[in-house]
Design a protein around this motif. Structure first.
Motif, PDB file in Angstrom:
ATOM      1  N   GLY A   4      49.692  40.308  22.685  1.00  0.00           N
ATOM      2  CA  GLY A   4      50.152  40.574  24.045  1.00  0.00           C
ATOM      3  C   GLY A   4      50.105  39.279  24.837  1.00  0.00           C
ATOM      4  N   GLU A  30      46.961  41.603  32.248  1.00  0.00           N
ATOM      5  CA  GLU A  30      47.161  41.557  30.810  1.00  0.00           C
ATOM      6  C   GLU A  30      48.310  42.480  30.423  1.00  0.00           C
ATOM      7  OE1 GLU A  30      43.496  42.145  28.754  1.00  0.00           O
ATOM      8  OE2 GLU A  30      44.592  42.524  26.882  1.00  0.00           O
ATOM      9  N   ILE A  31      49.114  42.042  29.468  1.00  0.00           N
ATOM     10  CA  ILE A  31      50.111  42.926  28.882  1.00  0.00           C
ATOM     11  C   ILE A  31      49.675  43.126  27.433  1.00  0.00           C
ATOM     12  CG2 ILE A  31      52.551  43.323  28.440  1.00  0.00           C
ATOM     13  CD1 ILE A  31      53.168  41.127  30.435  1.00  0.00           C
ATOM     14  N   PRO A  32      48.947  44.199  27.133  1.00  0.00           N
ATOM     15  CA  PRO A  32      48.441  44.380  25.773  1.00  0.00           C
ATOM     16  C   PRO A  32      49.589  44.618  24.801  1.00  0.00           C
ATOM     17  CG  PRO A  32      47.392  45.898  27.319  1.00  0.00           C
ATOM     18  CD  PRO A  32      48.565  45.308  28.017  1.00  0.00           C
ATOM     19  N   ALA A  33      49.361  44.324  23.536  1.00  0.00           N
ATOM     20  CA  ALA A  33      50.392  44.493  22.524  1.00  0.00           C
ATOM     21  C   ALA A  33      50.858  45.941  22.494  1.00  0.00           C
ATOM     22  CB  ALA A  33      49.844  44.089  21.160  1.00  0.00           C
ATOM     23  N   ILE A 175      57.408  40.296  23.177  1.00  0.00           N
ATOM     24  CA  ILE A 175      57.257  40.710  24.572  1.00  0.00           C
ATOM     25  C   ILE A 175      58.608  40.682  25.252  1.00  0.00           C
ATOM     26  CG2 ILE A 175      56.151  40.186  26.769  1.00  0.00           C
ATOM     27  CD1 ILE A 175      53.949  38.867  25.222  1.00  0.00           C
ATOM     28  N   SER A 207      55.800  44.779  23.498  1.00  0.00           N
ATOM     29  CA  SER A 207      55.170  44.964  24.810  1.00  0.00           C
ATOM     30  C   SER A 207      56.280  44.775  25.832  1.00  0.00           C
ATOM     31  CB  SER A 207      54.112  43.890  25.056  1.00  0.00           C
ATOM     32  OG  SER A 207      53.316  43.717  23.930  1.00  0.00           O
TER      33      SER A 207
END
Lengths: 329, 244, 323
Positions: A4, A30-33, A175, A207
């Protein structure tokens, strides 16, 4: 291994009246996976600039003043451009609001996808064309083998946005950033394009960072939401938390001021007094303090941090006292 | 302002180079070049201003009419503009000045006419852009008559571009006047403009280069000044310059 | 006992075709609607529906090939240009883009006093007074009089546009996507303002919008448009609780809502919408889940059906869905 994105203390400024003014002020998220995160805000909130910063598309005189953007443990902002270009467009891809201007009007759509494919791998044009046709099919374009030779002016807005998505996917990103990607589309087209994005994200484990001012779109598409106001993230949590039991006065007020067809038409819509502050005119203390119905003295003098309250993050001094856990609006 | 009489023969020795007493040196008759350039400048600039005003008036009327009427009127006016621009400027000037006779009246008219097609094109495209705008629709809905819409609503919005064009035309006018006078079609002796000074200086070029150089530099400097001013004006007059 | 509202405008069977270089586009096909004092009619549709063209035709900015447009008893087609201009005093417009609908070189005062000057009302003094009153009525102050549009926010510009529209005390206000370009929180303010003004002044609103939420909040009557036709018409109850035309049904289900729980079982379409075939009897046929399989929808002309006095539609198989 899908990674992410982690953003730490990002700040972006613009020049205004002789000095520099923070348009995005020290935000971290945060952009988690594999998750779909929504970044919601009105104009002037800084959400679009945040997206541009992630792709390092911020141009003079707008300037990234500080912070880190970590992708696979590497700080993307610290890489030199040559290294970063391997990531931009392939690992991290972006789609924008206006598909008409995102595409080259004098090039066939197929060629634009092929161009993107050939940029990143060694395959020849014939094979690239087959890949392009497959991509067009996977984004729901009918008769892809014919459409691959169409020019942008021959296609509708919804179709063009699908082409843009195809180009974004050609790099096999981890992403995807969608900046108001459906705002310019008809609502019936929007639904299909959002469903398509969901499907693609699920199939490929992408993501997604969805930037929008439309609360309904964020509610339907995203897993988690960040609410931005005047350059700061004021609340961050799951969709249910944010939309059904908000703990920040701005989030609450924003939800109450929306006008969809389920609201009570016999009462005036509860609007927020005043308007979002311009970047050179932000209040000292909490950014929302000048328009907040709950503002007290402390709100005008101190800046609240984004802290855990009722299982999500909120930047408000009075959050715990004003909102009971799980309370619906 | 000039230290010497520009026609004063014998103020110095002939073909002197620049010195403290004669900043630009002297010409073949010992006349002070600095004074001659200054007086020449007055004529050049006056001619340029007159030409520019004529270009603005003719060009604006031309372009605005085309932009408002559209249809065959637009076609006709614009093809005429194209045709005018296609004729070599010197040829045009030659024919026109031969017919009218070279004088301080005919010269601005000829130069002005030469510059008007570009102004016309610019005015036309500015008009077409503005007329498509929402505020024009609003003006119509507010009950204004067509003339009022053009004068009250539209004109203030094309004025900045016209002003910028004024400055740029002035630069072109200086150039044209200098060129025409240099080939003997423009200002006639004994009056001297920069162009005629350059012509005279050119005939003495084997004696001294200063005579031709200083008027030429004056022309260049003025053109540069007008162009820069035009650019600055364009930036200043743009109401969108204010950042939110 | 509710007073029967007065009809202030009547559009009757209007058809309008745009001719651009090589293609003719039929923007309106047999469109009819009425406006009544103190009430709002919302024309709802997506791009290509013809809703903006309908507004422009009502304002006299486009001339239809057939049909009549009647404003306060006068037929636009019968009037000379100057008479149409004078009639504009009764019908004003607020457009979508807050900034571009105001002359960027004029002050707020000059902008709002425009219609007063156009119709030769009052003198400089009385006009300034009137403008100040109008600004107050829309929530602005006399401090704003000398500002220019670029010094104001989107919401403030829209208020200026509303003030201008009200200057000559029209009976009808056409709002062409008037809140679409505004932020959510500002939109709420302007909608509230519009409702208050309507109540106070008995204005008839023609509200053009693609946003069903706005239509629901503002409108007494809603007409749903698709490709130049009004496919369904009714009040709030009719349209939102009991939609009959498949386009209305599809439109309603496409709108993403905060409060609606997303049922994961509903199979949602991913593929692009098919092209519209205008030669079919029903224009929605190619996209309609029912009509795309029905011969009747391809060949048989439509007629108006109604469920109640307020609710009408044109569909061969209204509301007939398995799910």
């Amino acid at each position: 291994m899908k990674t992410g994105l982690k953003v730490k203390n990002l700040s972006i400024s613009v020049p205004a009246a002789g000095r520099r003014v923070a348009v995005v002020d020290d935000i971290s998220f945060e952009i988690p996976a594999g998750k779909k995160i929504g970044l919601v805000g009105e104009s002037g909130s800084g959400k679009s600039l945040t997206a541009l910063a992630l792709m390092r598309l911020v141009k003079y005189p707008v300037h990234i003043d500080g912070g880190e953007i970590l992708f696979a443990e590497k700080d993307v902002l610290a890489l030199n451009m040559k290294e970063f270009r391997k990531i931009r467009g392939s690992e991290i891809a972006m789609i924008y609001q206006d598909p008409m201007s995102a595409l080259n009007p004098i090039m066939r759509v197929g060629d634009q996808i092929i161009e993107s494919i050939c940029l990143r791998s060694d395959i020849n044009r014939k094979e690239a064309r087959q890949v392009a046709i497959k991509l067009l099919d996977s984004v729901g374009i009918p008769e892809p083998d014919k459409r691959v030779d169409s020019y942008p002016f021959e296609m509708s807005g919804g179709m063009l946005q699908r082409v843009v998505i195809a180009i974004a996917l050609s790099g096999e990103p981890q992403i995807l950033i969608a900046d108001e990607a459906t705002t310019a589309l008809d609502v019936t087209t929007q639904e299909r394009v959002l469903t398509l994005l969901e499907k693609i994200a699920a199939e490929r484990g992408l993501s997604v960072l969805l930037i929008t001012h439309d609360l309904g779109v964020a509610a339907q598409f995203c897993d988690e939401i960040m609410v931005m106001y005047a350059g700061k993230i004021v609340e961050q949590g799951t969709v249910d938390q944010i939309f059904f039991s908000p703990t920040h006065p701005y989030t609450k007020a924003l939800l109450e001021s929306r006008c969809d067809y389920t609201i009570d038409v016999t009462k005036p819509i509860k609007s927020i007094a005043g308007q979002p502050p311009r970047s050179d005119n932000r209040p000292s203390g909490c950014v929302f303090s000048t328009r907040c119905e709950f503002a007290q003295d402390q709100c005008h003098h101190g800046v609240p941090d984004l802290v855990p309250v009722h299982n999500r993050l909120t930047a408000c001094f009075r959050a715990k006292e004003l909102f009971a856990p799980g309370e619906s609006i | 302002m000039a230290p010497y009489d520009p026609n004063g023969i014998g103020a110095g020795r002939p073909f002197m180079g620049p010195s403290l007493s004669h900043l630009f040196g002297t010409d073949n008759l010992g006349r002070d070049l600095f004074s001659r350039v200054l007086f020449g400048g007055r004529i050049s600039i006056l001619i340029a201003i007159a030409s520019t005003v004529i270009a603005l008036l003719v060009g604006t009327l031309w372009g605005v009419t085309a932009g408002i009427q559209r249809g065959w009127v637009d076609e006709f006016l614009m093809r005429t503009a194209d045709a005018t621009m296609a004729i070599p400027q010197i040829l045009f000037a030659l024919i026109a000045l031969a017919a009218l006779g070279a004088s301080p009246i005919s010269l601005p008219i000829v130069v002005g006419l030469l510059l008007s097609p570009t102004t016309a094109r610019m005015a036309r495209s500015a008009v077409i852009t503005e007329l498509e705008s929402d505020y024009i629709v609003a003006a119509k809905a507010s009950g204004f008559k067509s003339t009022q819409i053009i004068l009250r609503e539209m004109f203030p919005n094309i004025a900045p571009q016209l002003l910028v064009q004024l400055s740029i035309n002035a630069a072109a006018a200086i150039m044209l006047e200098a060129s025409l006078s240099f080939i003997g079609l423009g200002i006639q002796p004994p009056s001297a403009s920069w162009g005629t000074l350059m012509l005279q200086g050119y005939s003495f070029i084997w004696n001294t280069t200063w005579y031709v150089l200083f008027p030429a530099l004056a022309v260049s400097a003025t053109i540069l000044a007008f162009n820069s001013y035009g650019e600055r004006l364009r930036v200043t007059l743009d109401p969108k310059r204010v950042h939110p | 006992m509710r007073k029967t509202p007065i009809q202030v405008a009547h559009v009757s069977d209007v058809s309008l075709t745009y001719k651009s270089k090589s293609v003719a586009v039929q923007a309106l096909d047999g469109v009819s609607f009425e406006l009544r004092a103190g009430e709002t009619l919302a024309l709802v549709g997506e791009s290509g529906s013809g809703k903006t063209t309908a507004a422009r035709a009502l304002l006299g900015l486009e001339i239809p090939q057939s049909g009549t447009i009647n404003i306060l008893g006068r037929d636009l087609g019968d009037l000379k240009a100057e008479e149409v201009r004078l009639l504009r005093r009764q019908i004003q417009v607020v457009q979508q883009d807050p900034f571009s609908q105001l002359n960027r070189r004029h002050s707020v005062e000059r902008i709002v006093s425009g219609p007063l000057i156009a119709f030769n009302i009052g003198d400089k003094e009385s006009r300034r007074e009137q403008v100040t009153k109008l600004l107050n009525a829309v929530g602005l102050e006399s401090a704003h009089l000398q500002r220019r549009p670029h010094e104001l926010s989107g919401g403030q510009c829209q208020r200026v546009a509303i003030a201008r529209a009200l200057a000559v005390e029209p009976k009808i206000l056409v709002l062409d996507e008037a809140v679409s370009a505004l932020d959510v929180s500002v939109r709420a303010q302007v909608l509230n303002l519009l409702k208050d003004l309507q109540r106070e002044r008995g204005l008839a609103y023609l509200f053009i919008t693609h946003d069903l939420g706005v239509a629901n909040y503002m409108a007494d009557e809603i007409a749903v448009m698709f490709r130049g036709n009004i496919v369904e018409r009714g009040n709030r109850e009719d349209i939102f609780k009991n939609p009959r035309h498949h386009y209305t049904i599809d439109l309603l289900s496409s709108v993403p809502l905060v409060t609606a729980a997303r049922s994961k079982d509903v199979k949602r379409e991913v593929r692009a919408l098919p092209n519209v075939n205008l030669s079919d009897s029903c224009r929605y046929r190619t996209r309609c889940p029912i009509g795309s399989h029905q011969e009747k929808c391809h060949s048989t002309p439509l007629s108006i059906s109604s469920g109640s006095q307020t609710h009408t539609w044109r569909c061969h198989f209204p509301g007939d869905r398995e799910d």
